[in-house]
Scaffold this motif. Structure first.
Motif, PDB file in Angstrom:
ATOM      1  N   SER A 176      74.565  89.816 112.666  1.00  0.00           N
ATOM      2  CA  SER A 176      75.498  89.030 111.869  1.00  0.00           C
ATOM      3  C   SER A 176      75.709  89.643 110.484  1.00  0.00           C
ATOM      4  O   SER A 176      74.814  90.215 109.895  1.00  0.00           O
ATOM      5  CB  SER A 176      74.951  87.615 111.745  1.00  0.00           C
ATOM      6  OG  SER A 176      75.277  87.066 110.511  1.00  0.00           O
ATOM      7  N   LYS A 177      76.934  89.485 109.974  1.00  0.00           N
ATOM      8  CA  LYS A 177      77.271  89.994 108.651  1.00  0.00           C
ATOM      9  C   LYS A 177      76.846  89.017 107.570  1.00  0.00           C
ATOM     10  O   LYS A 177      76.931  89.326 106.383  1.00  0.00           O
ATOM     11  CB  LYS A 177      78.781  90.213 108.566  1.00  0.00           C
ATOM     12  CG  LYS A 177      79.263  91.347 109.455  1.00  0.00           C
ATOM     13  CD  LYS A 177      80.642  91.782 109.017  1.00  0.00           C
ATOM     14  CE  LYS A 177      81.696  91.334 110.015  1.00  0.00           C
ATOM     15  NZ  LYS A 177      83.055  91.519 109.549  1.00  0.00           N
ATOM     16  N   GLY A 178      76.450  87.803 107.978  1.00  0.00           N
ATOM     17  CA  GLY A 178      76.051  86.803 107.000  1.00  0.00           C
ATOM     18  C   GLY A 178      75.913  85.467 107.695  1.00  0.00           C
ATOM     19  O   GLY A 178      76.379  85.303 108.823  1.00  0.00           O
ATOM     20  N   LYS A 179      75.253  84.544 107.012  1.00  0.00           N
ATOM     21  CA  LYS A 179      74.983  83.258 107.646  1.00  0.00           C
ATOM     22  C   LYS A 179      75.638  82.140 106.837  1.00  0.00           C
ATOM     23  O   LYS A 179      75.490  82.085 105.609  1.00  0.00           O
ATOM     24  CB  LYS A 179      73.465  83.057 107.696  1.00  0.00           C
ATOM     25  CG  LYS A 179      73.006  82.275 108.912  1.00  0.00           C
ATOM     26  CD  LYS A 179      71.516  82.055 108.849  1.00  0.00           C
ATOM     27  CE  LYS A 179      70.803  82.650 110.051  1.00  0.00           C
ATOM     28  NZ  LYS A 179      69.369  82.279 110.056  1.00  0.00           N
ATOM     29  N   GLU A 206      77.434  84.611 111.396  1.00  0.00           N
ATOM     30  CA  GLU A 206      76.675  83.605 112.127  1.00  0.00           C
ATOM     31  C   GLU A 206      76.960  82.248 111.490  1.00  0.00           C
ATOM     32  O   GLU A 206      76.745  82.060 110.289  1.00  0.00           O
ATOM     33  CB  GLU A 206      75.177  83.915 112.072  1.00  0.00           C
ATOM     34  CG  GLU A 206      74.378  82.967 112.942  1.00  0.00           C
ATOM     35  CD  GLU A 206      72.877  83.270 112.920  1.00  0.00           C
ATOM     36  OE1 GLU A 206      72.115  82.400 113.327  1.00  0.00           O
ATOM     37  OE2 GLU A 206      72.494  84.376 112.478  1.00  0.00           O
ATOM     38  N   VAL A 207      77.456  81.322 112.286  1.00  0.00           N
ATOM     39  CA  VAL A 207      77.833  80.021 111.744  1.00  0.00           C
ATOM     40  C   VAL A 207      76.893  78.951 112.279  1.00  0.00           C
ATOM     41  O   VAL A 207      76.724  78.814 113.485  1.00  0.00           O
ATOM     42  CB  VAL A 207      79.289  79.663 112.132  1.00  0.00           C
ATOM     43  CG1 VAL A 207      79.655  78.290 111.570  1.00  0.00           C
ATOM     44  CG2 VAL A 207      80.255  80.724 111.637  1.00  0.00           C
ATOM     45  N   ILE A 208      76.268  78.217 111.365  1.00  0.00           N
ATOM     46  CA  ILE A 208      75.451  77.081 111.784  1.00  0.00           C
ATOM     47  C   ILE A 208      76.265  75.826 111.518  1.00  0.00           C
ATOM     48  O   ILE A 208      76.501  75.444 110.372  1.00  0.00           O
ATOM     49  CB  ILE A 208      74.106  77.074 111.046  1.00  0.00           C
ATOM     50  CG1 ILE A 208      73.326  78.307 111.523  1.00  0.00           C
ATOM     51  CG2 ILE A 208      73.312  75.806 111.346  1.00  0.00           C
ATOM     52  CD1 ILE A 208      72.320  78.808 110.569  1.00  0.00           C
ATOM     53  N   ASP A 209      76.752  75.245 112.615  1.00  0.00           N
ATOM     54  CA  ASP A 209      77.701  74.149 112.525  1.00  0.00           C
ATOM     55  C   ASP A 209      76.956  72.819 112.543  1.00  0.00           C
ATOM     56  O   ASP A 209      76.355  72.452 113.543  1.00  0.00           O
ATOM     57  CB  ASP A 209      78.677  74.240 113.708  1.00  0.00           C
ATOM     58  CG  ASP A 209      79.754  73.173 113.638  1.00  0.00           C
ATOM     59  OD1 ASP A 209      79.775  72.411 112.653  1.00  0.00           O
ATOM     60  OD2 ASP A 209      80.569  73.110 114.583  1.00  0.00           O
ATOM     61  N   LEU A 210      76.996  72.092 111.424  1.00  0.00           N
ATOM     62  CA  LEU A 210      76.296  70.806 111.356  1.00  0.00           C
ATOM     63  C   LEU A 210      77.167  69.657 111.851  1.00  0.00           C
ATOM     64  O   LEU A 210      76.737  68.509 111.865  1.00  0.00           O
ATOM     65  CB  LEU A 210      75.835  70.537 109.919  1.00  0.00           C
ATOM     66  CG  LEU A 210      74.929  71.601 109.285  1.00  0.00           C
ATOM     67  CD1 LEU A 210      74.515  71.171 107.880  1.00  0.00           C
ATOM     68  CD2 LEU A 210      73.701  71.869 110.145  1.00  0.00           C
ATOM     69  N   GLY A 256      68.035  80.286 105.452  1.00  0.00           N
ATOM     70  CA  GLY A 256      68.298  81.378 104.536  1.00  0.00           C
ATOM     71  C   GLY A 256      69.772  81.771 104.508  1.00  0.00           C
ATOM     72  O   GLY A 256      70.124  82.952 104.490  1.00  0.00           O
ATOM     73  N   ALA A 257      70.635  80.768 104.514  1.00  0.00           N
ATOM     74  CA  ALA A 257      72.077  81.032 104.556  1.00  0.00           C
ATOM     75  C   ALA A 257      72.594  81.461 103.187  1.00  0.00           C
ATOM     76  O   ALA A 257      72.014  81.105 102.156  1.00  0.00           O
ATOM     77  CB  ALA A 257      72.814  79.777 105.004  1.00  0.00           C
ATOM     78  N   GLN A 258      73.658  82.250 103.184  1.00  0.00           N
ATOM     79  CA  GLN A 258      74.258  82.688 101.919  1.00  0.00           C
ATOM     80  C   GLN A 258      75.299  81.692 101.411  1.00  0.00           C
ATOM     81  O   GLN A 258      75.565  81.614 100.228  1.00  0.00           O
ATOM     82  CB  GLN A 258      74.948  84.062 102.080  1.00  0.00           C
ATOM     83  CG  GLN A 258      73.992  85.225 102.253  1.00  0.00           C
ATOM     84  CD  GLN A 258      73.861  85.621 103.708  1.00  0.00           C
ATOM     85  OE1 GLN A 258      74.073  84.811 104.608  1.00  0.00           O
ATOM     86  NE2 GLN A 258      73.501  86.876 103.944  1.00  0.00           N
TER      87      GLN A 258
END
Lengths: 232, 344
Positions: A93-96, A124-128, A145-147
């Protein structure tokens, strides 16, 4: 495989997304795999390109939300087939990004479109999901550790929840470390300024490009710090 | 004799704006704010269930700030609750009622009440209207607003994403839902009218062109709004927040007495379009509820009101619900600005 054949396949994927045709997208994705087209290329030059066209048509009011939703489905149909075939190092992933609709609002159409576009761009997507309680944004950003935290709301009554997340980040000493972006029907640049969020995306396309900038800046800052460390 | 708030509002809705001394200042959507809840001890969620508290909160903006109408309820889920949606009223806090989980996926699962007058919160709203009518009869117009079929079903009964996809994939399903419920919506509107509502507002916030196309508006929204307007006995207002320039003429075709729009519909352009179809057809709008009325300052509220009147609104109103945290003083400034700038 010939260049024109590759182009024809990309065109098919673009068309599938544009028309919102899941079957055609799946067919195009399978053909790409069978023909040995690198899956990442098929995603970027096919599916994501299609979504970009759809996004532009949406902006010009040629397309509306139902069209966007069907296009998103078609894109997912293709992604689900292609993604598992991406070699490990390419799929890094290029970023979270932590993504969600703020507490009190259940309208998540725009958020889902942003998710599709970010995923296709390699993040990378963390979908809440929707109606997300304020602490959850902050806890998830910490534990993952998301940006970036990306929040949206369609309705005005729930705008305050965005302020709550900004305040929460401040309290936790995370402001500036984790960047935020806000968007949605009732959100504006003025509101962003007021609550001190890092960016405002007026639509899905702009949100994605601004998230990219936020992450690029974080990476650049981290690298320049490394360089400084080396010289001292 | 100075015309009353009732005279002003009704004159415009009945096509006789020449009879009034100034442009009316109303809000035909939610008039609830936390300040008003404090002033009359009429907090949410109690004010959604208690007719007396509902009436107090619905008339607070008139009593404290001189708004030219009273309005109930303060919620878009009254209708959805009847059809089987489970509503979260956020007990213990002041937050908009919402749907926790969408459970209905096909029209056969809808609960269609035998007796609408006893269904859900309809008796509460009806009683609140009765109380308001008793006090304000012929002096201050009583507005009751409702979520019409498209907005109610697409946002509060069925998962929005599935529903919006049906517009293209399964249009017959959309019509099934609307047809199964349309009589109930008409009955609710008429119960409100019989209880004393002078105006019924159809708050169709889910049908702007920020969401659906003008073609879909004509196919899935217009027929049902037209049906309600045909059958309801009072004057009606069709309120759509969001972009509406491309559907203004269709909105007029729905047969309401006036249309109400927010800041995403520029008044000058709307005025020209509307007048080309039916000169003088009333436009209500379009002062930003957050960016102007909530935030102020005083001069900015005055400028916005003056601008809307100059561009051609017949009635000044916020674009949508009052923002819950808006200071009472700002709403007073807003009404005063209309009194000052709205002289005939």
């Amino acid at each position: 495989m010939s260049e024109s054949k590759r182009e024809r396949l990309f065109k098919k994927l673009i068309e599938a997304v544009d028309l919102g045709d899941e079957g055609l997208a799946a067919e195009g994705a399978n053909e790409a795999l069978a023909e040995g087209v690198p899956p990442y290329d098929a995603i970027i030059h096919g599916l994501a390109e299609g979504m970009k066209i759809v996004g532009n048509k949406y902006e010009r009011k040629e397309y509306f939300l139902p069209d966007m939703l069907l296009s998103a489905d078609a894109m997912y149909a293709g992604l689900n087939i292609l993604t598992p075939h991406i070699p490990k190092d390419e799929s890094r992933s290029k970023g979270k990004i932590i993504l969600g609709v703020v507490e009190g609002d259940v309208h998540d159409i725009g958020k889902n479109i942003v998710k599709v576009m970010l995923t296709a761009s390699g993040y990378e997507v963390i979908d809440l999901g929707r109606d997300v309680p304020t602490p959850e944004f902050i806890e998830k950003a910490k534990s993952e550790g998301a940006q970036v935290i990306a929040m949206s709301t369609l309705m005005t009554p729930t705008l305050m929840s965005m302020q709550d997340v900004e305040d929460g980040l401040d309290k936790e000493g995370m402001k500036g470390k984790v960047r935020t972006i806000i968007g949605g029907g009732s959100v504006s640049e003025e509101w962003r300024e007021r609550i001190g969020s890092d960016a405002y995306g007026k639509d899905a396309t702009e949100a994605v490009s601004k998230i990219k900038t936020l992450i690029d800046n974080i990476i650049a800052a981290a690298e320049s710090m490394k360089e400084e460390d080396g010289s001292s | 004799m100075v015309p009353s708030s009732y005279d002003r509002f009704m004159a415009v809705l009945n096509g006789k704006p020449e009879d009034i001394d100034r442009i009316p200042c109303v809000n035909t959507t939610s008039v609830a704010t936390i300040g008003f809840m404090e002033a009359f001890d009429a907090y949410w969620p109690a004010a959604h269930h208690d007719p007396l508290k509902m009436a107090k909160l619905g008339s607070a903006a008139h009593r404290l700030c001189g708004l030219d109408n009273v309005s109930v309820p303060f919620c878009m889920t009254v209708e959805a609750e009847i059809f089987g949606s489970v509503i979260d009223f956020h007990e213990g806090s002041v937050r908009w009622p919402s749907i926790r989980e969408f459970q209905i996926t096909e029209s056969s699962e809808l609960v269609i009440p035998e007796d609408v007058s006893e269904a859900g919160r309809v008796p509460v709203v009806v009683e609140a209207i009765r109380l308001l009518k008793e006090e304000f009869d012929g002096v201050v117009p009583v507005n009751a607003y409702m979520a019409p079929p498209f907005t109610s079903i697409s946002s509060y009964v069925v998962d929005s994403i599935s529903f919006l996809k049906w517009l293209r994939r399964s249009p017959e399903t959309v019509h099934e839902f609307c047809e199964a419920t349309i009589d109930t919506y008409v009955e609710i509107a008429n119960l409100y009218a019989e209880a004393g509502a002078d105006v019924i507002t159809l708050h169709e916030m889910g049908a702007s062109t920020d969401i659906i196309s003008p073609t879909h508006f004509d196919e899935f929204v217009k027929p049902y709004l037209s049906e309600i307007n045909r059958q309801v006995k009072t004057p009606t207002v069709l309120n759509i927040c969001g972009s509406t320039m491309a559907i203004l003429e269709s909105m007029m075709d729905c047969g309401a007495s006036a249309i109400a729009v927010d800041e995403r519909t520029p008044i000058q352009g709307a005025r020209n379009l509307v007048d080309a179809k039916e000169p003088g057809y009333p436009i209500i709008g379009n002062i930003p509820a957050y960016d102007v009325i909530h935030t102020g300052p005083v001069e900015r509220i005055g400028e916005a009101v003056d601008g809307a009147i100059t561009e051609g609104v017949d009635i000044v109103a916020p674009g949508c619900d009052f923002w819950l945290e808006t200071p009472t003083d700002n709403i007073g400034v807003f009404v005063d600005a209309v009194v000052k700038h709205g002289k005939a």
